[in-house]
Design a protein around this motif. Sequence first.
Motif, short mmCIF file in Angstrom:
data_model
loop_
_atom_site.label_atom_id
_atom_site.label_comp_id
_atom_site.label_asym_id
_atom_site.label_seq_id
_atom_site.Cartn_x
_atom_site.Cartn_y
_atom_site.Cartn_z
N CYS A 46 0.84 -1.20 0.00
CA CYS A 46 0.00 0.00 0.00
C CYS A 46 0.87 1.26 0.00
CB CYS A 46 -0.91 -0.02 1.23
SG CYS A 46 -1.79 1.51 1.50
N GLU A 47 0.56 2.17 -0.91
CA GLU A 47 1.36 3.39 -1.05
C GLU A 47 0.79 4.56 -0.24
OE1 GLU A 47 4.15 3.51 -2.41
OE2 GLU A 47 4.30 2.20 -4.17
N CYS A 48 -0.19 4.30 0.63
CA CYS A 48 -0.78 5.39 1.42
C CYS A 48 0.26 6.34 2.05
CB CYS A 48 -1.67 4.86 2.53
SG CYS A 48 -3.28 4.31 1.98
N CYS A 102 0.03 3.41 -7.21
CA CYS A 102 -0.03 2.20 -6.37
C CYS A 102 -0.53 1.04 -7.22
CB CYS A 102 -0.99 2.43 -5.20
SG CYS A 102 -1.24 0.94 -4.24
N PHE A 106 -4.14 -0.12 -6.74
CA PHE A 106 -5.25 0.80 -7.02
C PHE A 106 -6.18 0.23 -8.09
CE2 PHE A 106 -7.25 4.25 -9.43
CZ PHE A 106 -7.85 4.97 -8.42
N ILE A 128 -7.77 -1.67 0.92
CA ILE A 128 -6.60 -2.27 1.57
C ILE A 128 -5.92 -1.21 2.42
CG2 ILE A 128 -4.31 -3.26 1.14
CD1 ILE A 128 -5.57 -5.06 -0.78
N SER A 135 -6.06 2.92 4.01
CA SER A 135 -7.11 3.80 4.52
C SER A 135 -7.48 4.90 3.53
CB SER A 135 -6.66 4.39 5.83
OG SER A 135 -5.38 4.95 5.68
N CYS A 136 -6.59 5.27 2.58
CA CYS A 136 -6.90 6.33 1.63
C CYS A 136 -8.07 5.95 0.73
CB CYS A 136 -5.73 6.63 0.70
SG CYS A 136 -4.36 7.38 1.51
N MET A 137 -8.44 4.67 0.72
CA MET A 137 -9.53 4.21 -0.13
C MET A 137 -10.86 4.17 0.63
SD MET A 137 -10.02 3.45 -3.24
CE MET A 137 -8.93 2.63 -4.40
N CYS A 154 -7.21 8.21 -2.63
CA CYS A 154 -7.47 7.07 -3.53
C CYS A 154 -8.96 6.95 -3.84
CB CYS A 154 -6.95 5.78 -2.92
SG CYS A 154 -5.16 5.77 -2.83
S1 SF4 Z 1 -5.45 2.92 -0.37
FE1 SF4 Z 1 -5.31 1.23 -1.82
S2 SF4 Z 1 -4.86 2.17 -3.78
FE2 SF4 Z 1 -4.45 3.69 -2.20
S3 SF4 Z 1 -2.29 3.46 -1.78
FE3 SF4 Z 1 -3.31 2.18 -0.27
S4 SF4 Z 1 -3.48 0.17 -1.26
FE4 SF4 Z 1 -2.92 1.61 -2.85
#
Ligand code: SF4
Lengths: 78, 375
Positions: B318-320, B333, B336, B346, B348-350, B357
């Motif tokens: 995860c690139e959060c 990411c 994504f 996966i 929290s930004c989603m 995200c």
């Molecule tokens: S929230 Fe999901 S899409 Fe965004 S960086 Fe984390 S893993 Fe990747």
Amino acid sequence: MCLAIPAEVIKLLADDMAIVSIDGVSKEVSVALIEEIAVGDYVILHVGHALAKIDPEEARETLDLLRQMGEAVAEVRP
Amino acid sequence: MKYADEFRDKELATGLARAIRAKADPARAYRFMEFCGGHTHAIARYGLEDMLPDNVRMIHGPGCPVCVLPAGRIDMATALAERAEVILCVYGDLMRVPGSRGSSLLKAKARGADVRMVYSTLDAIALAEQNPGREVVFFAIGFETTTPPTAVMIRAAEKKQLSNFTVFCNHVLTPPAMRAILDSDDTVEIDGFVGPAHVSTVIGTEPYAPFARDDGKPVVIAGFEPLDMMQAILMLIEQVNDGRHEVENQYRRAVTASGNQRAIREVAEIFELRDQFEWRGLGSIPASALKLRPAFAHLDAELRFAMSELVVADNPACECPAILRGLKKPVDCRLFGTACTPETPIGSCMVSSEGACAAHWTYGRFRDHQRRLAS
Ligand code: SF4
């Protein structure tokens, strides 16, 4: 999560509560965080609490300024 | 909606976009961080990036309370919710935030934990009154916007002498997070900040003065409507062009210099600073979060249930963390839109609609697609 919306106070209730209207939908909310509140005031509503009053005069001035900013360029660059 | 629709006027937006193009010096780049998730959401929803010239770039900051809550705090809450005597009250956004190994409060609820979604802190108080035989715990999260409502709730619990009510406090502070971003070596260059709208209705414009004065970064507090954002961006460009670095207030209709004094007083009476607090993506930041003062210790869930601090690692793919610091974009990411979507988040930004995200998934990816088709 932090989104909050403008709402109009339509009735004051006991215990720092009030009825507000959001586009005609009414809701009972807390106004405990607002210093002075009156029917007809607009407030910023967040998780069931009024957080701040909206100043109608400032809102009008901001809109005027927005208009001027756009128009100023239209004059320079038609 | 009054005080919303007027600030979405398309014609005025076009005029402002023209003004921004006229003012932005093509010879330089402008990189502005919108700290607040509400702004990230507005930028994506109204396609504001498309209205800006290529040399004006918005960097999405960490200002979403759901996105910055670390997995360990979710695990702590889950363990609490699984105790038979506990009813855990949460704001809806929290239900799907991933804890460690893909756990979430929603999954705990499916397994039988008593987790209730509440809209307002007052609903949590009502639940405690209706369930005298249970322990009602409110999972408090949020920046300075959401802390005063928690304070009102704590006052109400005191007044009603509720003995079955406690708060799991995760409230965090905006200025220390901005400081952490500016002081980190591992952050993108920032030429100015779009300051939070509703956080500032509470704390006012004063707390941002050090960033302008000491760090030389212009700050413009902006409302959440598209015209507010556009005007703030124009104001930032003007500051950069003039070599000024000041705190300016675009959102004057709701924000004053000193903020909401009553709310500030309430918060100061009930909460005190934690020495350190772990943020998802930003690491441990000193004096960046609040806990209940000793006078309110009887309402502190961490004390009543002897909760111990859990720190767990995030999913390594995860690139959060990089997204929250402006180093990467959601599409960078590899999870994504494949493993990670709003239905199956996966990172929290989603989760929250204000996460970078989720905002890009909901609004931005169609534009990406059209751009690809056009080229
Ligand atoms: S929230 Fe999901 S899409 Fe965004 S960086 Fe984390 S893993 Fe990747």
